[in-house]
Design a protein around this motif. Structure first.
Motif, PDB file in Angstrom:
ATOM      1  N   GLN A 163       7.858  -0.994  12.135  1.00  0.00           N
ATOM      2  CA  GLN A 163       8.077   0.287  11.466  1.00  0.00           C
ATOM      3  C   GLN A 163       6.853   1.184  11.624  1.00  0.00           C
ATOM      4  O   GLN A 163       6.978   2.376  11.905  1.00  0.00           O
ATOM      5  CB  GLN A 163       8.390   0.069   9.988  1.00  0.00           C
ATOM      6  N   ALA A 164       5.665   0.599  11.478  1.00  0.00           N
ATOM      7  CA  ALA A 164       4.426   1.372  11.634  1.00  0.00           C
ATOM      8  C   ALA A 164       4.293   1.923  13.052  1.00  0.00           C
ATOM      9  O   ALA A 164       3.748   3.015  13.260  1.00  0.00           O
ATOM     10  CB  ALA A 164       3.227   0.503  11.278  1.00  0.00           C
ATOM     11  N   LEU A 165       4.793   1.175  14.030  1.00  0.00           N
ATOM     12  CA  LEU A 165       4.748   1.620  15.424  1.00  0.00           C
ATOM     13  C   LEU A 165       5.834   2.653  15.744  1.00  0.00           C
ATOM     14  O   LEU A 165       5.811   3.284  16.796  1.00  0.00           O
ATOM     15  CB  LEU A 165       4.910   0.417  16.369  1.00  0.00           C
ATOM     16  N   GLY A 166       6.816   2.768  14.847  1.00  0.00           N
ATOM     17  CA  GLY A 166       7.908   3.720  15.059  1.00  0.00           C
ATOM     18  C   GLY A 166       9.076   3.167  15.850  1.00  0.00           C
ATOM     19  O   GLY A 166       9.998   3.906  16.201  1.00  0.00           O
ATOM     20  N   THR A 167       9.061   1.865  16.147  1.00  0.00           N
ATOM     21  CA  THR A 167      10.168   1.279  16.915  1.00  0.00           C
ATOM     22  C   THR A 167      11.255   0.694  16.019  1.00  0.00           C
ATOM     23  O   THR A 167      12.287   0.263  16.512  1.00  0.00           O
ATOM     24  CB  THR A 167       9.665   0.195  17.886  1.00  0.00           C
ATOM     25  N   VAL A 168      11.015   0.680  14.705  1.00  0.00           N
ATOM     26  CA  VAL A 168      12.044   0.298  13.734  1.00  0.00           C
ATOM     27  C   VAL A 168      12.122   1.414  12.698  1.00  0.00           C
ATOM     28  O   VAL A 168      11.123   1.753  12.070  1.00  0.00           O
ATOM     29  CB  VAL A 168      11.724  -1.054  13.048  1.00  0.00           C
ATOM     30  N   ARG A 169      13.309   1.998  12.569  1.00  0.00           N
ATOM     31  CA  ARG A 169      13.555   3.081  11.610  1.00  0.00           C
ATOM     32  C   ARG A 169      14.531   2.558  10.567  1.00  0.00           C
ATOM     33  O   ARG A 169      15.693   2.283  10.880  1.00  0.00           O
ATOM     34  CB  ARG A 169      14.122   4.294  12.343  1.00  0.00           C
ATOM     35  N   LEU A 170      14.050   2.413   9.353  1.00  0.00           N
ATOM     36  CA  LEU A 170      14.849   1.794   8.293  1.00  0.00           C
ATOM     37  C   LEU A 170      16.112   2.583   7.990  1.00  0.00           C
ATOM     38  O   LEU A 170      17.166   1.992   7.729  1.00  0.00           O
ATOM     39  CB  LEU A 170      14.003   1.627   7.028  1.00  0.00           C
ATOM     40  N   ASP A 171      16.037   3.916   8.030  1.00  0.00           N
ATOM     41  CA  ASP A 171      17.217   4.722   7.732  1.00  0.00           C
ATOM     42  C   ASP A 171      18.317   4.508   8.766  1.00  0.00           C
ATOM     43  O   ASP A 171      19.505   4.462   8.423  1.00  0.00           O
ATOM     44  CB  ASP A 171      16.853   6.207   7.614  1.00  0.00           C
ATOM     45  N   ARG A 172      17.929   4.347  10.030  1.00  0.00           N
ATOM     46  CA  ARG A 172      18.932   4.074  11.078  1.00  0.00           C
ATOM     47  C   ARG A 172      19.593   2.715  10.825  1.00  0.00           C
ATOM     48  O   ARG A 172      20.799   2.569  10.967  1.00  0.00           O
ATOM     49  CB  ARG A 172      18.288   4.067  12.464  1.00  0.00           C
ATOM     50  N   LEU A 173      18.763   1.738  10.486  1.00  0.00           N
ATOM     51  CA  LEU A 173      19.317   0.405  10.227  1.00  0.00           C
ATOM     52  C   LEU A 173      20.204   0.409   8.992  1.00  0.00           C
ATOM     53  O   LEU A 173      21.226  -0.283   8.957  1.00  0.00           O
ATOM     54  CB  LEU A 173      18.189  -0.621  10.097  1.00  0.00           C
ATOM     55  N   ASP A 174      19.845   1.179   7.960  1.00  0.00           N
ATOM     56  CA  ASP A 174      20.701   1.305   6.773  1.00  0.00           C
ATOM     57  C   ASP A 174      22.106   1.754   7.182  1.00  0.00           C
ATOM     58  O   ASP A 174      23.115   1.196   6.750  1.00  0.00           O
ATOM     59  CB  ASP A 174      20.120   2.330   5.787  1.00  0.00           C
TER      60      ASP A 174
END
Length: 197
Positions: A163-174
Motif C-alpha cells: 500500500q505504501a508503494l502504491g501497488t495495493v489500493r484498499l478502495d479498489r479491493l473493497d
C-alpha cells in the motif's frame, strides 16, 4: 525500403521489453511474418507465441524470455496477477518456488503457455484495473493459509508495504471483494481490512 527493412527499423526503435505483434507493422502479413521469423532466428526478437514477439536485452548468453506475468498482462490486460503459490511468493510469504507458475486472469483463460497454469477469475478485477499485487492479495486470501509459510501478521505487513508503494489500493479491493463469490475470501478481507482502520 523493403518490408523486411521496415520491420527491422521499427524493432530497432522499439524500447527494450516491448511486445510486438505482426499487425503493428505495415505490409502484407506474410511478408511481415517472414521478416519476424528471420529476426527471431538472428536473435533480434523472441517469438513468445503465435502472433506475439518480444524485444529483450541481449547478452553473450542470448536474449532471456519475458516473464510469464508480463506475457499474461500483454495478452489479457489489467486484472491479471499471481495465484496459488505464486501469489504467496509475490507477497514474500513463502520461499518456495512453484514448479508451474499460476496466474489468475479475469474471464476465460488464454491458450496455455509452457510452465504456466492460468486460472479463471471474475471480470470485475479487470473492470477495476487491479494491479498484479492486488490480485496476489485476493488470491492469497482465497487460499489462506495453504501456500503461506508465514503467519497472518506477515500478510498484514506485506499488504501495508505494498500500500505504501502504491501497488495495493484498499478502495479498489473493497469494490472487488464486494462482488467476489467466495465467502471465505470476503471474511478474510474484512479481517485484513480491520488492521488498516
Amino acid at each position: 525500403m523493403t518490408i523486411a527493412a521496415q520491420v527491422r527499423a521499427a524493432i530497432d526503435q522499439a524500447p527494450l521489453g516491448a511486445f510486438l505483434a505482426p499487425g503493428e507493422f505495415e505490409g502484407s502479413s506474410r511478408a511481415v511474418e517472414s521478416a519476424l521469423s528471420r529476426l527471431t532466428q538472428q536473435g533480434v526478437v523472441i517469438r513468445v507465441r503465435q502472433g506475439l514477439y518480444w524485444k529483450g536485452p541481449r547478452s553473450a548468453f542470448g536474449m532471456p524470455a519475458p516473464s510469464s506475468m508480463d506475457i499474461a498482462l500483454r495478452i489479457v490486460g489489467e486484472g491479471v496477477g499471481p495465484a496459488r503459490l505464486s501469489a504467496a511468493r509475490a507477497l514474500g510469504l513463502t520461499t518456495q518456488l512453484p514448479a508451474i507458475e499460476s496466474i489468475a486472469v479475469p474471464g476465460r483463460p488464454p491458450a496455455p503457455l509452457p510452465g504456466v497454469r492460468f486460472v479463471s477469475r471474475p471480470y470485475v478485477r479487470q473492470l477495476h484495473g487491479l494491479h498484479s499485487d492486488e490480485v496476489a492479495v485476493l488470491e492469497t486470501l482465497r487460499d489462506w493459509p495453504i501456500y503461506s509459510e508465514a503467519p497472518w501478521q506477515s500478510l498484514v505487513e506485506a499488504v501495508q508495504k505494498k500500500q505504501a508503494l502504491g501497488t495495493v489500493r484498499l478502495d479498489r479491493l473493497d469494490a472487488v471483494v464486494a462482488r467476489e463469490r467466495s465467502p471465505r475470501l470476503r471474511d478474510r478481507w474484512r479481517r485484513l481490512r480491520a488492521a488498516f482502520k
